[in-house]
Design a protein around this motif. Structure first.
Motif, PDB file in Angstrom:
ATOM      1  N   ASP A  91       4.005  -3.818  15.735  1.00 21.72           N
ATOM      2  CA  ASP A  91       4.388  -3.684  14.321  1.00 21.72           C
ATOM      3  C   ASP A  91       5.638  -2.823  14.211  1.00 21.72           C
ATOM      4  OD1 ASP A  91       0.893  -3.323  13.491  1.00 21.72           O
ATOM      5  OD2 ASP A  91       2.144  -5.124  13.467  1.00 21.72           O
ATOM      6  N   ARG A  97       0.829  -1.227   0.000  1.00 15.63           N
ATOM      7  CA  ARG A  97       0.000   0.000   0.000  1.00 15.63           C
ATOM      8  C   ARG A  97       0.857   1.268   0.000  1.00 15.63           C
ATOM      9  NH1 ARG A  97      -3.666  -1.899   4.989  1.00 15.63           N
ATOM     10  NH2 ARG A  97      -1.764  -3.096   5.367  1.00 15.63           N
ATOM     11  N   LYS A 109      -0.188   3.249  12.475  1.00 11.80           N
ATOM     12  CA  LYS A 109       0.741   2.406  11.699  1.00 11.80           C
ATOM     13  C   LYS A 109       1.093   3.120  10.395  1.00 11.80           C
ATOM     14  CE  LYS A 109      -1.149  -1.314  10.028  1.00 11.80           C
ATOM     15  NZ  LYS A 109      -1.155  -1.259   8.536  1.00 11.80           N
TER      16      LYS A 109
HETATM   17  O1  LIG Z   1      -3.978  -5.322   8.746  1.00 14.54           O
HETATM   18  P1  LIG Z   1      -2.609  -4.867   8.517  1.00 14.54           P
HETATM   19  O2  LIG Z   1      -1.693  -6.001   8.086  1.00 14.54           O
HETATM   20  O3  LIG Z   1      -2.456  -3.639   7.657  1.00 14.54           O
HETATM   21  O4  LIG Z   1      -2.021  -4.398   9.917  1.00 14.54           O
HETATM   22  C1  LIG Z   1      -2.250  -5.133  11.025  1.00 14.54           C
HETATM   23  C2  LIG Z   1      -3.243  -4.366  11.892  1.00 14.54           C
HETATM   24  O5  LIG Z   1      -4.494  -4.867  11.671  1.00 14.54           O
HETATM   25  C3  LIG Z   1      -2.869  -4.557  13.316  1.00 14.54           C
HETATM   26  O6  LIG Z   1      -1.603  -4.000  13.462  1.00 14.54           O
HETATM   27  C4  LIG Z   1      -3.783  -3.804  14.278  1.00 14.54           C
HETATM   28  O7  LIG Z   1      -5.083  -3.721  13.805  1.00 14.54           O
HETATM   29  C5  LIG Z   1      -3.758  -4.461  15.650  1.00 14.54           C
HETATM   30  O8  LIG Z   1      -4.059  -5.818  15.508  1.00 14.54           O
END
Ligand SMILES: O=P(O)(O)OC[C@@H](O)[C@@H](O)[C@@H](O)CO
Ligand SMILES: Nc1ccn([C@@H]2O[C@H](COP(=O)(O)OP(=O)(O)OP(=O)(O)O)[C@@H](O)[C@H]2O)c(=O)n1
Length: 442
Positions: free
Chosen positions: A147, A50, A254
């Motif tokens: 993360d 992304r 994030k």
């Molecule tokens: O779904 P992605 O791979 O973009 O990132 C993971 C996220 O969903 C996660 O870091 C939080 O929502 C906490 O679980």
């Protein structure tokens, strides 16, 4: 792949964070003084699709340094985390090792990623479980999962989720939703919207009793490993651990899209520009020029801590400022175009490791009376700054020059001081290497 184990970190005791007691050794809470073994797993094995660039986002540079290094730097400051496991793809293993070496990260173990985030996290947990005979990491009681692309978290965020995980088996940081969540119908129209106040965004860090999350991953279905995105859900579904949700600090987001990189760089620039040190000219009878500039800078930058220092003979007071993580220096040179003062400061900065993590701005300020001789001649004699700037850039020091009109006319002096302060503020705030070696005139 055998994990690259980088050795152990500090003691692993945990107790409530007392005001002002930052980075000290933590005992457990008042009711259970025994130490708590805490480790962290950082999933960093994604490709950052992304983000829309070739480089996986965890390795994209923010203020000249890979994003993951900023996250590791924040995590390393937390002395009660004993092991940090970073999970990267095999093809990025050497890149990660070079980042660890270049930015002097300590106590990092590397483990190979899986095809999905859950699989990567599971690999990190396996390394901590000590299931693999070759692995020298010890099994923690609590594991933080965070993360690698979330560089902005407070130690208090970690404390909250770890303490809550100890009691509930699982815990996660949440933030209020910014947009309303809606459910589309099969025709792609609005079916219904959720009452936003009743929902929260699941962020990171999260923490778990190690046995809970490790068991959950071992029981986890192939479907969940492949398509799941929520570790808290795994703990609930497979171990009936109802995660405690704790309010996280505002910047837990994030890095996902390119805009997030720009936002991250802007936040870091603001954070490292909170202190300015004015290194005074040694000529006692002229030092008041520096105090004049200090006053104007304080007025111009009321949220920034501006201090001034007259270098002592052994430079120890400058060393102290450097150790206090000041990344912005204004070096005073009064009624002179020579640069011994600036050269001495640059030498001290080059000897320190200060600029390894962040670019250090040095503005060599020259107070010169414009009525005494042509300005062009003064500028000509300051051209040394270009050569010097190229040299010190190799050490991540951004040097530029600024001439302030040290006029006998009070009004002209004040005007030039004000303009000089505005220029200094912009140089420090922007920290833009395009301006290095430039000679500016206030
Ligand atoms: O779904 P992605 O791979 O973009 O990132 C993971 C996220 O969903 C996660 O870091 C939080 O929502 C906490 O679980
Ligand atoms: N197979 C994977 C996929 C993701 N991650 C990590 O999980 C974190 C959060 O995932 P996400 O933001 O989705 O990262 P990417 O998968 O890289 O992003 P994208 O979905 O845009 O490709 C990131 O640190 C990412 O590196 C991982 O360790 N292993």
């Amino acid at each position: 792949m055998e994990p690259a184990v980088r050795g152990r970190r500090g003691s692993t005791e945990l107790r409530p964070l007392l005001s002002g007691e930052r980075g000290a050794q933590f005992g457990a809470s008042a009711s259970s003084p025994s130490a708590l073994a805490v480790a962290a797993v950082l999933p960093a094995g994604g490709c950052g699709e992304r983000m829309g660039v070739a480089t996986p986002k965890q390795f994209c540079r923010v203020l000249g340094r890979p994003l993951i290094s900023h996250t590791l730097q924040a995590l390393e400051r937390v002395c009660w985390i004993k092991d940090i496991v970073v999970v990267v793809t095999g093809e990025n293993m050497e890149t990660m090792k070079s980042i660890i070496q270049k930015y002097q990260h300590k106590g990092i173990s590397l483990v190979e990623a899986g095809a999905t985030r859950h699989r990567s996290i599971f690999n990190g947990l396996k390394a901590l479980a000590g299931d693999q005979a070759y692995c020298r990491l010890s099994r923690p009681e609590v594991v933080i999962i965070h993360d690698a692309v979330r560089p902005f978290f407070e130690e208090d965020d970690l404390l909250k989720v770890v303490r809550a995980a100890r009691e509930h088996g699982a815990a996660g940081a949440t933030r209020p939703l910014v947009s309303t969540v809606i459910s589309p119908s099969t025709e792609g129209c609005l079916d219904h919207s959720l009452e936003r106040a009743r929902y929260r965004a699941s962020e990171m860090p999260q923490a778990f009793l190690f046995d809970v999350i490790y068991e959950a991953y071992q029981q986890c279905s192939g479907y969940d490993l492949e398509f799941g995105t929520e570790c808290l859900q795994l703990a609930l579904k497979y171990c009936h651990a109802n995660a405690k949700l704790v309010e996280g600090s505002p910047d837990l987001w994030k890095v996902t899209y390119k805009r997030d990189l720009y936002a991250a760089e802007s936040i870091i620039k603001e954070r490292i520009s909170q202190k300015i040190c004015i290194v005074m000219d040694m000529k006692e009878e002229k030092e008041h020029a520096g105090y004049l500039l200090e006053t104007v800078l304080k007025n111009e930058l009321n949220h920034v801590k501006v201090t001034s220092v007259v270098p002592c003979h052994d430079g120890s007071n400058i060393q102290h400022i450097i150790l206090e993580q000041c990344y912005s220096f204004v070096c005073m040179n009064v009624m002179t175009t020579d640069f011994q003062n600036t050269q001495k400061l640059l030498g001290m900065l080059e000897e320190s490791n200060l600029s390894v993590l962040y670019p250090v701005v040095v503005v060599s300020v020259h107070f010169l009376d414009f009525e005494l001789g042509p300005l062009s001649q003064k500028m000509e004699s300051l051209m040394w700054i270009r050569k010097f700037a190229v040299e010190v850039k190799k050490r991540n020091i951004l040097l530029c020059g600024l001439i302030i009109n040290y006029s006998q006319d009070e009004q002209k002096l004040q005007e030039s001081l004000r303009q000089g302060a505005v220029i200094i503020a912009a140089l420090i705030k922007e920290r833009n290497s395009a301006l290095l070696g430039q000679l500016l005139v206030a």
